[in-house]
Scaffold this motif. Structure first.
Motif, PDB file in Angstrom:
ATOM      1  N   THR A  35       0.832  -1.203   0.000  1.00  0.00           N
ATOM      2  CA  THR A  35       0.000   0.000   0.000  1.00  0.00           C
ATOM      3  C   THR A  35       0.867   1.253   0.000  1.00  0.00           C
ATOM      4  OG1 THR A  35      -1.750  -1.155   1.198  1.00  0.00           O
ATOM      5  CG2 THR A  35      -1.834   1.244   1.194  1.00  0.00           C
ATOM      6  N   VAL A  36       0.686   2.060  -1.045  1.00  0.00           N
ATOM      7  CA  VAL A  36       1.352   3.355  -1.142  1.00  0.00           C
ATOM      8  C   VAL A  36       0.333   4.415  -0.752  1.00  0.00           C
ATOM      9  CG1 VAL A  36       2.474   5.003  -2.684  1.00  0.00           C
ATOM     10  CG2 VAL A  36       2.872   2.560  -2.976  1.00  0.00           C
ATOM     11  N   THR A  37       0.704   5.297   0.154  1.00  0.00           N
ATOM     12  CA  THR A  37      -0.183   6.371   0.587  1.00  0.00           C
ATOM     13  C   THR A  37       0.392   7.697   0.102  1.00  0.00           C
ATOM     14  OG1 THR A  37      -0.823   5.098   2.531  1.00  0.00           O
ATOM     15  CG2 THR A  37      -1.288   7.470   2.574  1.00  0.00           C
ATOM     16  N   ILE A  38      -0.442   8.445  -0.627  1.00  0.00           N
ATOM     17  CA  ILE A  38      -0.033   9.730  -1.199  1.00  0.00           C
ATOM     18  C   ILE A  38      -0.991  10.794  -0.685  1.00  0.00           C
ATOM     19  CG2 ILE A  38       0.336  11.006  -3.337  1.00  0.00           C
ATOM     20  CD1 ILE A  38       0.619   8.214  -4.703  1.00  0.00           C
ATOM     21  N   THR A  39      -0.444  11.800  -0.002  1.00  0.00           N
ATOM     22  CA  THR A  39      -1.267  12.855   0.583  1.00  0.00           C
ATOM     23  C   THR A  39      -0.725  14.212   0.162  1.00  0.00           C
ATOM     24  OG1 THR A  39      -1.591  11.438   2.508  1.00  0.00           O
ATOM     25  CG2 THR A  39      -2.222  13.743   2.739  1.00  0.00           C
ATOM     26  N   GLY A  40      -1.607  15.077  -0.349  1.00  0.00           N
ATOM     27  CA  GLY A  40      -1.213  16.424  -0.748  1.00  0.00           C
ATOM     28  C   GLY A  40      -1.836  17.458   0.161  1.00  0.00           C
ATOM     29  N   GLY A  41      -1.384  18.686   0.018  1.00  0.00           N
ATOM     30  CA  GLY A  41      -1.923  19.789   0.808  1.00  0.00           C
ATOM     31  C   GLY A  41      -2.850  20.652  -0.033  1.00  0.00           C
ATOM     32  N   ASP A  42      -2.931  21.928   0.311  1.00  0.00           N
ATOM     33  CA  ASP A  42      -3.813  22.845  -0.403  1.00  0.00           C
ATOM     34  C   ASP A  42      -3.214  23.356  -1.706  1.00  0.00           C
ATOM     35  OD1 ASP A  42      -5.838  22.591   1.433  1.00  0.00           O
ATOM     36  OD2 ASP A  42      -5.092  24.239   2.672  1.00  0.00           O
ATOM     37  N   GLU A  43      -1.910  23.109  -1.919  1.00  0.00           N
ATOM     38  CA  GLU A  43      -1.279  23.553  -3.159  1.00  0.00           C
ATOM     39  C   GLU A  43      -1.728  22.659  -4.320  1.00  0.00           C
ATOM     40  OE1 GLU A  43       1.041  20.110  -1.830  1.00  0.00           O
ATOM     41  OE2 GLU A  43       0.209  21.817  -0.782  1.00  0.00           O
ATOM     42  N   VAL A  44      -1.446  23.075  -5.535  1.00  0.00           N
ATOM     43  CA  VAL A  44      -1.759  22.261  -6.711  1.00  0.00           C
ATOM     44  C   VAL A  44      -0.734  21.140  -6.796  1.00  0.00           C
ATOM     45  CG1 VAL A  44      -1.918  22.223  -9.220  1.00  0.00           C
ATOM     46  CG2 VAL A  44      -2.809  24.174  -7.950  1.00  0.00           C
ATOM     47  N   ASN A  45      -1.219  19.900  -6.866  1.00  0.00           N
ATOM     48  CA  ASN A  45      -0.346  18.734  -6.972  1.00  0.00           C
ATOM     49  C   ASN A  45      -0.505  18.098  -8.344  1.00  0.00           C
ATOM     50  OD1 ASN A  45      -1.581  18.455  -3.871  1.00  0.00           O
ATOM     51  ND2 ASN A  45       0.634  18.446  -4.065  1.00  0.00           N
ATOM     52  N   TYR A  46       0.594  17.677  -8.926  1.00  0.00           N
ATOM     53  CA  TYR A  46       0.586  16.923 -10.177  1.00  0.00           C
ATOM     54  C   TYR A  46       1.507  15.731  -9.948  1.00  0.00           C
ATOM     55  CZ  TYR A  46       0.626  15.698 -15.081  1.00  0.00           C
ATOM     56  OH  TYR A  46       0.476  15.021 -16.274  1.00  0.00           O
ATOM     57  N   VAL A  47       0.936  14.668  -9.406  1.00  0.00           N
ATOM     58  CA  VAL A  47       1.720  13.492  -9.019  1.00  0.00           C
ATOM     59  C   VAL A  47       1.708  12.486 -10.164  1.00  0.00           C
ATOM     60  CG1 VAL A  47       1.945  11.607  -7.360  1.00  0.00           C
ATOM     61  CG2 VAL A  47       1.129  13.850  -6.596  1.00  0.00           C
ATOM     62  N   GLU A  48       2.909  12.101 -10.582  1.00  0.00           N
ATOM     63  CA  GLU A  48       3.052  11.082 -11.611  1.00  0.00           C
ATOM     64  C   GLU A  48       3.696   9.839 -11.012  1.00  0.00           C
ATOM     65  OE1 GLU A  48       3.903  12.364 -15.878  1.00  0.00           O
ATOM     66  OE2 GLU A  48       5.067  13.774 -14.656  1.00  0.00           O
ATOM     67  N   GLN A  49       3.163   8.699 -11.394  1.00  0.00           N
ATOM     68  CA  GLN A  49       3.750   7.416 -11.008  1.00  0.00           C
ATOM     69  C   GLN A  49       4.529   6.915 -12.217  1.00  0.00           C
ATOM     70  OE1 GLN A  49       1.145   4.254  -9.470  1.00  0.00           O
ATOM     71  NE2 GLN A  49       2.066   2.985 -11.028  1.00  0.00           N
ATOM     72  N   LYS A  50       5.812   6.675 -12.035  1.00  0.00           N
ATOM     73  CA  LYS A  50       6.654   6.187 -13.122  1.00  0.00           C
ATOM     74  C   LYS A  50       7.127   4.782 -12.789  1.00  0.00           C
ATOM     75  CE  LYS A  50       8.264  10.825 -14.032  1.00  0.00           C
ATOM     76  NZ  LYS A  50       9.384  11.750 -14.063  1.00  0.00           N
ATOM     77  N   THR A  51       7.114   3.917 -13.790  1.00  0.00           N
ATOM     78  CA  THR A  51       7.579   2.549 -13.589  1.00  0.00           C
ATOM     79  C   THR A  51       8.561   2.190 -14.700  1.00  0.00           C
ATOM     80  OG1 THR A  51       5.736   1.675 -14.861  1.00  0.00           O
ATOM     81  CG2 THR A  51       5.446   1.819 -12.483  1.00  0.00           C
ATOM     82  N   PHE A  52       9.309   1.142 -14.460  1.00  0.00           N
ATOM     83  CA  PHE A  52      10.302   0.678 -15.420  1.00  0.00           C
ATOM     84  C   PHE A  52      10.092  -0.815 -15.619  1.00  0.00           C
ATOM     85  CE2 PHE A  52      11.802   4.356 -13.151  1.00  0.00           C
ATOM     86  CZ  PHE A  52      12.208   5.193 -14.171  1.00  0.00           C
ATOM     87  N   GLY A  53       9.002  -1.173 -16.313  1.00  0.00           N
ATOM     88  CA  GLY A  53       8.637  -2.572 -16.490  1.00  0.00           C
ATOM     89  C   GLY A  53       7.607  -2.990 -15.462  1.00  0.00           C
TER      90      GLY A  53
END
Length: 112
Positions: A35-53
């Motif tokens: 389980t990956v937990t991703i939490t942002g604040g009030d700012e603008v977030n642009y979260v990218e998940q990158k994988t290599f295979g």
């Protein structure tokens, strides 16, 4: 003259607090098991998940900045962390808070 210096110093302190608040607004990422937990604040977030295979390193980036749990993720650079590897059963709990936010996974694994 002394009053002007006191006002200037006071304003500098307020500005410093404002900048510290921005730094604290970075996206927080941690991983426990699958389980990956991703939490942002009030700012603008642009979260990218990158994988290599389909079983390679799992990286997350956000131009707004990344804060992370050092026990489960490692820093790649100031905007990217690596949190283990991609694999079956991975779950992402994403809550990016206020702002016009985006979560962009590169790879999606579904199980029945």
């Amino acid at each position: 003259m002394l009053q002007r210096m006191a006002v200037t110093c006071g304003l500098m302190g307020v500005l410093a607090l404002g900048l510290a608040g921005e730094a604290l607004g970075a996206t927080m990422i941690s991983r426990t098991g699958n389980t990956v937990t991703i939490t942002g604040g009030d700012e603008v977030n642009y979260v990218e998940q990158k994988t290599f295979g389909d079983s390679g390193p799992l990286q997350y980036s956000d131009p707004a900045g990344i804060d992370y749990d050092a026990a489960s993720c490692a820093v790649v650079n100031s905007t990217t962390v690596e949190c283990g590897t991609l694999g079956p059963g991975l779950v992402a709990n994403v809550s990016l808070g206020g702002g016009d936010d985006t979560f962009r996974p590169e790879y999606i694994i579904t199980t029945s």
